[in-house]
Design a protein around this motif. Structure first.
Motif, PDB file in Angstrom:
ATOM      1  N   ALA A 142       0.740  -1.316   0.078  1.00 43.11           N
ATOM      2  CA  ALA A 142      -0.060   0.068  -0.116  1.00 43.11           C
ATOM      3  C   ALA A 142       0.732   1.466   0.158  1.00 43.11           C
ATOM      4  CB  ALA A 142      -0.911  -0.039   1.162  1.00 43.11           C
ATOM      5  N   GLY A 143       2.035   0.930   0.182  1.00 44.61           N
ATOM      6  CA  GLY A 143       3.068   2.335   0.407  1.00 44.61           C
ATOM      7  C   GLY A 143       3.031   2.876   1.786  1.00 44.61           C
ATOM      8  N   HIS A 144       2.499   2.358   2.757  1.00 39.54           N
ATOM      9  CA  HIS A 144       2.472   2.923   4.148  1.00 39.54           C
ATOM     10  C   HIS A 144       3.710   2.586   4.746  1.00 39.54           C
ATOM     11  CE1 HIS A 144      -2.143   2.263   3.890  1.00 39.54           C
ATOM     12  NE2 HIS A 144      -1.853   3.328   3.146  1.00 39.54           N
ATOM     13  N   LEU A 145       4.506   1.652   4.296  1.00 39.45           N
ATOM     14  CA  LEU A 145       5.834   1.294   4.828  1.00 39.45           C
ATOM     15  C   LEU A 145       6.794   1.161   3.828  1.00 39.45           C
ATOM     16  CD1 LEU A 145       7.242   0.405   7.522  1.00 39.45           C
ATOM     17  CD2 LEU A 145       6.390  -2.192   6.907  1.00 39.45           C
ATOM     18  N   LYS A 146       8.137   1.712   4.284  1.00 32.54           N
ATOM     19  CA  LYS A 146       9.064   1.749   3.112  1.00 32.54           C
ATOM     20  C   LYS A 146       9.886   0.414   3.436  1.00 32.54           C
ATOM     21  CE  LYS A 146      12.768   4.622   0.843  1.00 32.54           C
ATOM     22  NZ  LYS A 146      13.477   5.749   1.281  1.00 32.54           N
ATOM     23  N   PRO A 147      10.044  -0.490   2.268  1.00 32.51           N
ATOM     24  CA  PRO A 147      10.727  -1.586   2.584  1.00 32.51           C
ATOM     25  C   PRO A 147      12.312  -0.984   2.547  1.00 32.51           C
ATOM     26  CG  PRO A 147       9.333  -2.088   0.954  1.00 32.51           C
ATOM     27  CD  PRO A 147       9.345  -0.409   1.219  1.00 32.51           C
ATOM     28  N   ARG A 148      12.992  -1.947   3.309  1.00 28.70           N
ATOM     29  CA  ARG A 148      14.429  -1.630   3.279  1.00 28.70           C
ATOM     30  C   ARG A 148      15.037  -1.832   1.770  1.00 28.70           C
ATOM     31  NH1 ARG A 148      17.844  -3.546   8.201  1.00 28.70           N
ATOM     32  NH2 ARG A 148      16.736  -1.775   9.282  1.00 28.70           N
ATOM     33  N   GLN A 149      14.530  -2.872   1.316  1.00 25.39           N
ATOM     34  CA  GLN A 149      15.469  -3.359  -0.121  1.00 25.39           C
ATOM     35  C   GLN A 149      14.267  -3.838  -1.118  1.00 25.39           C
ATOM     36  OE1 GLN A 149      18.802  -5.837   0.764  1.00 25.39           O
ATOM     37  NE2 GLN A 149      20.089  -4.616  -0.276  1.00 25.39           N
ATOM     38  N   SER A 201      14.190  -0.176  -4.707  1.00 24.12           N
ATOM     39  CA  SER A 201      15.137   0.634  -3.737  1.00 24.12           C
ATOM     40  C   SER A 201      16.656   1.116  -4.417  1.00 24.12           C
ATOM     41  CB  SER A 201      15.800  -0.272  -2.722  1.00 24.12           C
ATOM     42  OG  SER A 201      15.846  -1.534  -3.145  1.00 24.12           O
ATOM     43  N   THR A 202      16.752   0.336  -5.583  1.00 24.53           N
ATOM     44  CA  THR A 202      18.222   0.589  -6.205  1.00 24.53           C
ATOM     45  C   THR A 202      17.836   1.895  -6.888  1.00 24.53           C
ATOM     46  OG1 THR A 202      18.263  -1.792  -6.665  1.00 24.53           O
ATOM     47  CG2 THR A 202      19.763  -0.320  -7.857  1.00 24.53           C
ATOM     48  N   LEU A 203      16.799   2.191  -7.529  1.00 28.37           N
ATOM     49  CA  LEU A 203      16.405   3.399  -8.184  1.00 28.37           C
ATOM     50  C   LEU A 203      16.202   4.401  -7.330  1.00 28.37           C
ATOM     51  CD1 LEU A 203      14.432   2.019 -11.363  1.00 28.37           C
ATOM     52  CD2 LEU A 203      16.915   2.612 -11.424  1.00 28.37           C
ATOM     53  N   GLY A 204      15.796   4.143  -6.060  1.00 23.90           N
ATOM     54  CA  GLY A 204      15.197   5.331  -5.081  1.00 23.90           C
ATOM     55  C   GLY A 204      13.930   5.678  -5.356  1.00 23.90           C
ATOM     56  N   LEU A 205      13.117   4.907  -5.904  1.00 26.18           N
ATOM     57  CA  LEU A 205      11.739   5.120  -6.466  1.00 26.18           C
ATOM     58  C   LEU A 205      10.786   4.569  -5.361  1.00 26.18           C
ATOM     59  CD1 LEU A 205       9.803   5.598  -8.901  1.00 26.18           C
ATOM     60  CD2 LEU A 205       9.640   3.366  -9.075  1.00 26.18           C
ATOM     61  N   ASN A 206       9.775   5.454  -4.885  1.00 24.72           N
ATOM     62  CA  ASN A 206       8.794   5.163  -3.842  1.00 24.72           C
ATOM     63  C   ASN A 206       7.474   5.732  -4.171  1.00 24.72           C
ATOM     64  OD1 ASN A 206       7.743   3.774  -1.636  1.00 24.72           O
ATOM     65  ND2 ASN A 206       8.541   4.940  -0.080  1.00 24.72           N
ATOM     66  N   VAL A 207       6.728   5.554  -4.842  1.00 23.04           N
ATOM     67  CA  VAL A 207       5.659   6.179  -5.252  1.00 23.04           C
ATOM     68  C   VAL A 207       4.567   6.246  -4.062  1.00 23.04           C
ATOM     69  CG1 VAL A 207       3.551   5.962  -6.661  1.00 23.04           C
ATOM     70  CG2 VAL A 207       5.464   5.165  -7.719  1.00 23.04           C
TER      71      VAL A 207
END
Lengths: 231, 232
Positions: free
Chosen positions: B45-52, B65-71
């Protein structure tokens, strides 16, 4: 009105005006800080919380003196304001408003923080997942749900501001018709011979104002808690 | 496809998931408490940012995580339905439904309200609703935002058995009608096997098995719902 002398009347009007202005000026900051302290966790959270609540435990005269050091004509902020803009804060009505705002501020933040803490964080998540921006989440979900805390904080801070004495007399002085608030007028008449009747009048007025504000705060809290019980 | 490659550590708990699921029907995500269901739910859902790791939905990258993308959740088009509905308590049912909707008053709007039998509840406040009604509104509220994927987090666990069965039937029917893929999270396998097209079992933060569920095939779409979904 109620047999008040012009000086007493002006003290009453000043108290009401300064207290109202104080809580209204302080409100946006209190909402922001109450929300940050209630919802966010960050390094220095405890320190910020303690700093905000400092006026609750400091002797008001100490608070007034610190404000005077900051806002006086030679103060850290007051000095440049006077030198550059010719603005004087200490011993003016603005000083009364500032003293009232500072002493009432922690009560507002506290009530707002508690109501922010009580909001289920998943409500904001649900709103975000429905496409809402952070700003929309705040104004359409968080702020309305903090409303009971905001109203309680407003009334408590107003009651505290109406009764403010130590910080006001130190920062704003006790100038009749200019910076003399209700508690200062009461103090003045208690120091004058034959001032008993006036003291009693002002005492009753203070009681009515503070009691009214507290009753209003209780009524808001009760109404809110009733609404929270599922039907 | 729903592609998930996640590596997330939270205290002693370690979630390590590598999954590719077809974005059709209902996927059950089961596991005991502490198995990682809720963490996976929050990451999706995007409520938590995974580490990798990376997450993509139908080829659209949501996290990398490699591209630094987090919609952000608001742009993921992933609807969420929580255990207790979590309706906005200060809004009427109608305002709750309209919160994420661009379709107020359209055919789609009325179809969803009718499908979930909410017409008589539109002016009610959430606190006045029963548990089942709250969940129906919560499902409808998510559908109104036209998600590409709907996550349901134990939506019937607080309901009594009869209501539970009715709500599960309703979820299955709504899925058939809207064709919106759903992920149904539960700790009770018996609750969802019947409902799901595939079932993923999590244990200690890892996928233990992916099996076929008891539900098969996809039913006909509601014409109006289908049109709106296809038009987006």
């Amino acid at each position: 009105m109620f047999g008040l002398s012009p000086t007493e009347m002006s003290a009453l009007v000043l108290s009401l005006r300064a207290s109202s202005l104080a809580v209204l000026w302080a409100l946006p900051f209190a909402i922001g800080l109450g929300w940050v302290l209630g919802v966010k966790r960050f390094p220095g959270h405890g320190l910020l919380n303690a700093f905000v609540h400092l006026p609750l435990v400091l002797p008001p005269v100490v608070l007034g003196y610190l404000l005077l050091l900051l806002l006086g004509r030679k103060g850290l902020i007051g000095g440049p304001l006077y030198d550059l803009l010719g603005l004087r804060i200490a011993f003016t009505e603005s000083a009364v408003v500032i003293a009232c705002a500072v002493v009432g501020f922690p009560l507002m933040v506290r009530a707002i923080r508690q109501s922010a803490e009580a909001i289920d964080p998943r409500l904001a998540r649900a709103a975000r997942s429905l496409g809402a921006s952070e700003l929309r989440v705040f104004f359409t979900v968080t702020l309305p749900l903090m409303a009971p805390g905001i109203l309680t904080g407003l009334t408590l801070a107003f009651a505290r501001a109406v009764g403010e004495f130590g910080a006001t007399i130190t920062l704003a002085g006790n100038i009749p018709g200019k910076t003399q608030t209700l508690p200062l007028a009461l103090f003045t008449v208690t120091q004058s011979p034959g001032g008993d009747a006036a003291a009693l009048r002002l005492c009753i007025l203070s009681l009515v104002l503070a009691g009214g504000a507290l009753l209003a705060s209780e009524a808001i809290a009760r109404r809110t808690s009733l609404q929270e019980v599922p039907a | 496809m729903i592609d998930l490659r996640l590596n997330h550590r939270q205290g002693d708990f370690h979630l390590n998931v590598n999954l590719s699921l077809p974005a059709v029907g209902i996927t059950g995500l089961i596991g005991r408490s502490g198995s990682g269901k809720s963490t996976l739910f929050s990451c999706l859902a995007g409520h938590l940012k995974p580490r990798q790791g990376c997450i993509s939905l139908s080829g659209r990258p949501l996290f990398n995580s490699t591209l630094g993308l987090n919609v952000p959740p608001a742009q993921r088009r992933i609807g969420v339905v929580f255990q207790d509905g979590l309706l906005f308590p200060h809004m009427s049912v109608e305002r709750n439904l309209a919160y994420g909707s661009q379709n107020r008053g359209t055919v789609f709007w009325h179809e969803v309200i009718e499908a979930l039998d909410l017409t008589h509840l539109l002016n009610a406040r959430p606190l006045r609703l029963s548990g089942g009604e709250r969940q129906r509104v919560a499902i409808a509220r998510s559908l109104m935002a036209e998600p590409e994927l709907l996550l349901l987090d134990e939506p019937v666990s607080a309901l009594d058995p009869a209501l539970k069965a009715r709500t599960l039937d309703l979820i299955a029917r709504v899925q058939r009608q809207t064709q919106i893929p759903m992920i149904y999270i539960s700790h009770a396998p018996e609750e969802i096997r019947r409902l799901c097209h595939q079932v993923v079992t999590l244990q200690d933060g890892q996928v233990r098995s992916v099996t076929e569920g008891e539900a098969h095939g996809v039913g006909p779409k509601l014409a109006a719902v289908g049109q709106v979904i296809c038009a987006r």
